[in-house]
Scaffold this motif. Sequence first.
Motif, PDB file in Angstrom:
ATOM      1  N   PRO A  46      29.462 -22.427   6.440  1.00  0.00           N
ATOM      2  CA  PRO A  46      28.589 -22.817   6.772  1.00  0.00           C
ATOM      3  C   PRO A  46      28.447 -23.345   7.985  1.00  0.00           C
ATOM      4  O   PRO A  46      28.946 -24.483   8.724  1.00  0.00           O
ATOM      5  N   VAL A  47      26.886 -22.635   8.388  1.00  0.00           N
ATOM      6  CA  VAL A  47      26.901 -23.630   9.327  1.00  0.00           C
ATOM      7  C   VAL A  47      25.647 -24.972   9.315  1.00  0.00           C
ATOM      8  O   VAL A  47      24.290 -24.917   9.086  1.00  0.00           O
ATOM      9  N   ASP A  48      26.526 -26.075  10.363  1.00  0.00           N
ATOM     10  CA  ASP A  48      25.747 -27.585  10.482  1.00  0.00           C
ATOM     11  C   ASP A  48      24.416 -27.819  11.056  1.00  0.00           C
ATOM     12  O   ASP A  48      23.602 -28.223  10.636  1.00  0.00           O
ATOM     13  N   GLY A  49      24.655 -26.295  12.281  1.00  0.00           N
ATOM     14  CA  GLY A  49      23.631 -26.814  13.221  1.00  0.00           C
ATOM     15  C   GLY A  49      23.675 -26.150  14.678  1.00  0.00           C
ATOM     16  O   GLY A  49      24.528 -25.307  14.614  1.00  0.00           O
ATOM     17  N   ILE A  50      22.478 -25.869  15.396  1.00  0.00           N
ATOM     18  CA  ILE A  50      22.188 -25.224  16.236  1.00  0.00           C
ATOM     19  C   ILE A  50      21.947 -25.615  17.651  1.00  0.00           C
ATOM     20  O   ILE A  50      20.475 -26.526  17.493  1.00  0.00           O
ATOM     21  N   LEU A  51      22.723 -26.141  18.722  1.00  0.00           N
ATOM     22  CA  LEU A  51      22.803 -26.445  19.360  1.00  0.00           C
ATOM     23  C   LEU A  51      22.251 -25.773  20.356  1.00  0.00           C
ATOM     24  O   LEU A  51      23.388 -25.066  20.987  1.00  0.00           O
ATOM     25  N   LEU A  52      21.405 -26.281  21.284  1.00  0.00           N
ATOM     26  CA  LEU A  52      21.362 -25.701  22.481  1.00  0.00           C
ATOM     27  C   LEU A  52      20.837 -26.626  23.480  1.00  0.00           C
ATOM     28  O   LEU A  52      21.030 -28.407  23.960  1.00  0.00           O
ATOM     29  N   THR A  53      21.636 -26.342  24.651  1.00  0.00           N
ATOM     30  CA  THR A  53      22.416 -27.098  25.923  1.00  0.00           C
ATOM     31  C   THR A  53      21.170 -27.392  26.995  1.00  0.00           C
ATOM     32  O   THR A  53      20.498 -28.794  27.780  1.00  0.00           O
ATOM     33  N   HIS A  54      20.339 -26.449  27.071  1.00  0.00           N
ATOM     34  CA  HIS A  54      19.028 -26.298  27.233  1.00  0.00           C
ATOM     35  C   HIS A  54      18.278 -25.274  27.591  1.00  0.00           C
ATOM     36  O   HIS A  54      18.821 -24.431  26.821  1.00  0.00           O
ATOM     37  N   THR A  55      16.567 -24.802  27.873  1.00  0.00           N
ATOM     38  CA  THR A  55      16.418 -23.822  27.244  1.00  0.00           C
ATOM     39  C   THR A  55      16.009 -22.752  28.044  1.00  0.00           C
ATOM     40  O   THR A  55      14.290 -22.048  28.215  1.00  0.00           O
ATOM     41  N   HIS A  56      16.892 -22.429  28.922  1.00  0.00           N
ATOM     42  CA  HIS A  56      16.241 -21.093  30.166  1.00  0.00           C
ATOM     43  C   HIS A  56      16.746 -19.987  28.736  1.00  0.00           C
ATOM     44  O   HIS A  56      17.573 -19.800  28.302  1.00  0.00           O
ATOM     45  N   TYR A  57      15.881 -18.855  29.661  1.00  0.00           N
ATOM     46  CA  TYR A  57      15.693 -17.410  27.836  1.00  0.00           C
ATOM     47  C   TYR A  57      17.154 -17.225  28.394  1.00  0.00           C
ATOM     48  O   TYR A  57      17.421 -16.908  26.894  1.00  0.00           O
ATOM     49  N   ASP A  58      18.292 -17.634  29.141  1.00  0.00           N
ATOM     50  CA  ASP A  58      19.254 -16.216  29.086  1.00  0.00           C
ATOM     51  C   ASP A  58      20.091 -17.618  27.656  1.00  0.00           C
ATOM     52  O   ASP A  58      21.120 -17.038  27.345  1.00  0.00           O
ATOM     53  N   HIS A  59      19.940 -18.231  27.317  1.00  0.00           N
ATOM     54  CA  HIS A  59      20.885 -19.623  26.453  1.00  0.00           C
ATOM     55  C   HIS A  59      20.387 -19.229  25.131  1.00  0.00           C
ATOM     56  O   HIS A  59      20.659 -19.886  24.329  1.00  0.00           O
ATOM     57  N   PHE A  60      18.679 -19.277  24.804  1.00  0.00           N
ATOM     58  CA  PHE A  60      18.436 -18.965  23.608  1.00  0.00           C
ATOM     59  C   PHE A  60      17.126 -17.607  23.012  1.00  0.00           C
ATOM     60  O   PHE A  60      16.772 -17.704  22.271  1.00  0.00           O
ATOM     61  N   GLY A  61      17.672 -16.642  23.438  1.00  0.00           N
ATOM     62  CA  GLY A  61      17.353 -15.094  23.369  1.00  0.00           C
ATOM     63  C   GLY A  61      17.668 -14.554  21.662  1.00  0.00           C
ATOM     64  O   GLY A  61      16.773 -14.207  21.020  1.00  0.00           O
ATOM     65  N   GLU A  68      17.105 -18.103  11.565  1.00  0.00           N
ATOM     66  CA  GLU A  68      16.634 -17.503  10.555  1.00  0.00           C
ATOM     67  C   GLU A  68      18.086 -16.850   9.085  1.00  0.00           C
ATOM     68  O   GLU A  68      17.955 -17.254   8.019  1.00  0.00           O
ATOM     69  N   PHE A  69      18.969 -16.617  10.357  1.00  0.00           N
ATOM     70  CA  PHE A  69      20.334 -15.667   9.615  1.00  0.00           C
ATOM     71  C   PHE A  69      20.876 -16.885   8.453  1.00  0.00           C
ATOM     72  O   PHE A  69      20.951 -17.146   6.936  1.00  0.00           O
ATOM     73  N   THR A  70      20.981 -18.501   9.575  1.00  0.00           N
ATOM     74  CA  THR A  70      21.609 -19.461   8.829  1.00  0.00           C
ATOM     75  C   THR A  70      20.596 -20.693   8.432  1.00  0.00           C
ATOM     76  O   THR A  70      21.470 -21.517   7.591  1.00  0.00           O
ATOM     77  N   ASP A  71      19.708 -20.706   8.268  1.00  0.00           N
ATOM     78  CA  ASP A  71      17.998 -21.712   7.712  1.00  0.00           C
ATOM     79  C   ASP A  71      19.285 -22.895   8.140  1.00  0.00           C
ATOM     80  O   ASP A  71      19.109 -24.317   7.963  1.00  0.00           O
ATOM     81  N   ALA A  72      19.684 -22.842   9.512  1.00  0.00           N
ATOM     82  CA  ALA A  72      20.223 -24.403  10.076  1.00  0.00           C
ATOM     83  C   ALA A  72      19.381 -24.786  11.013  1.00  0.00           C
ATOM     84  O   ALA A  72      18.708 -24.242  11.546  1.00  0.00           O
ATOM     85  N   GLU A  73      18.769 -25.750  11.330  1.00  0.00           N
ATOM     86  CA  GLU A  73      18.410 -27.162  12.136  1.00  0.00           C
ATOM     87  C   GLU A  73      18.829 -26.712  13.548  1.00  0.00           C
ATOM     88  O   GLU A  73      19.691 -27.020  13.538  1.00  0.00           O
ATOM     89  N   VAL A  74      17.441 -26.981  14.110  1.00  0.00           N
ATOM     90  CA  VAL A  74      18.174 -26.802  15.706  1.00  0.00           C
ATOM     91  C   VAL A  74      18.002 -27.830  16.756  1.00  0.00           C
ATOM     92  O   VAL A  74      16.729 -28.789  16.173  1.00  0.00           O
ATOM     93  N   TYR A  75      18.611 -28.152  17.607  1.00  0.00           N
ATOM     94  CA  TYR A  75      18.208 -29.645  17.922  1.00  0.00           C
ATOM     95  C   TYR A  75      18.624 -28.924  19.741  1.00  0.00           C
ATOM     96  O   TYR A  75      19.574 -28.204  20.618  1.00  0.00           O
ATOM     97  N   MET A  76      18.055 -30.661  20.383  1.00  0.00           N
ATOM     98  CA  MET A  76      17.759 -29.760  21.870  1.00  0.00           C
ATOM     99  C   MET A  76      16.951 -31.331  22.430  1.00  0.00           C
ATOM    100  O   MET A  76      16.620 -32.188  21.695  1.00  0.00           O
ATOM    101  N   SER A  77      17.128 -31.112  23.968  1.00  0.00           N
ATOM    102  CA  SER A  77      16.737 -32.385  24.321  1.00  0.00           C
ATOM    103  C   SER A  77      14.651 -32.044  24.063  1.00  0.00           C
ATOM    104  O   SER A  77      14.090 -31.220  24.828  1.00  0.00           O
ATOM    105  N   ASP A  78      14.251 -33.289  24.091  1.00  0.00           N
ATOM    106  CA  ASP A  78      12.538 -33.065  23.590  1.00  0.00           C
ATOM    107  C   ASP A  78      12.485 -33.062  25.622  1.00  0.00           C
ATOM    108  O   ASP A  78      11.078 -32.598  25.551  1.00  0.00           O
ATOM    109  N   ILE A  79      12.573 -32.601  26.326  1.00  0.00           N
ATOM    110  CA  ILE A  79      12.306 -32.661  27.359  1.00  0.00           C
ATOM    111  C   ILE A  79      11.931 -31.476  27.803  1.00  0.00           C
ATOM    112  O   ILE A  79      10.710 -30.871  28.880  1.00  0.00           O
ATOM    113  N   GLU A  80      12.475 -29.886  27.155  1.00  0.00           N
ATOM    114  CA  GLU A  80      12.454 -28.961  27.411  1.00  0.00           C
ATOM    115  C   GLU A  80      12.344 -28.712  26.363  1.00  0.00           C
ATOM    116  O   GLU A  80      11.895 -27.088  25.647  1.00  0.00           O
ATOM    117  N   THR A  81      11.468 -28.826  25.350  1.00  0.00           N
ATOM    118  CA  THR A  81      10.740 -28.490  23.840  1.00  0.00           C
ATOM    119  C   THR A  81       9.797 -27.089  24.606  1.00  0.00           C
ATOM    120  O   THR A  81       9.435 -26.101  23.113  1.00  0.00           O
TER     121      THR A  81
END
Length: 203
Positions: A46-61, A68-81
């Motif tokens: 099971p996937v406990d979560g998805i972490l983003l280091t930052h939100t340049h396009y090549d990191h979250f494409g 959708e596949f995992t139904d996991a929550e996504v976590y990141m900094s509020d500075i770049e939402t």
Amino acid sequence: MKITRLPLGALSTNCYIVSNGESVLVVDPSAEANVITGKLKDIGLPVDGILLTHTHYDHFGALDEVQEFTDAEVYMSDIETDWLTDTSKNGSIRFTEEITSSVSPNILKEGPAAVGAFKFDVIHTPGHSPGSLSYKFEDFVISGDVLFHKGVGRTDLYGGSTPELMHSIREKLYKLAPETTVYAGHNVPTTIGDEKENNPYVR
């Protein structure tokens, strides 16, 4: 813990799957969602979560498809939402087709954090981008595009700052134990000790 590194997309951006043997975290679902979901099927945990280091396009494409596949929550900094939907900030309008995400992320602040069964430290490491986060686990850190093997992140993109990047590396990442493995957003793993001795950009 076991780390699976998947260099994906046109920029070979590393997606990481971190496993504790019972569940996993996905870090930076960069591109090629079918490769990521295929590996998750192979791992079978099971996937406990998805972490983003930052939100340049090549990191979250591949974020929306993996979420959708995992139904996991996504976590990141509020500075770049807002970068998830702003193609000028995430850089996609400049380099490729417009890439956006419709997820509603959870916010991580600097300090101790827990996602599912995983406990780690969140380190705010701006410079490459203002909301860059590094994730420090027991004996390794996932550094996004801040510190690489004999390299550092570029600072000429939106919100970048060379002084902030150098401060993040010298005063935060270089304070970690020398034996700490560094899993970066691009290229191969390294260690804090190796970079302190050999990185030509940070002395």
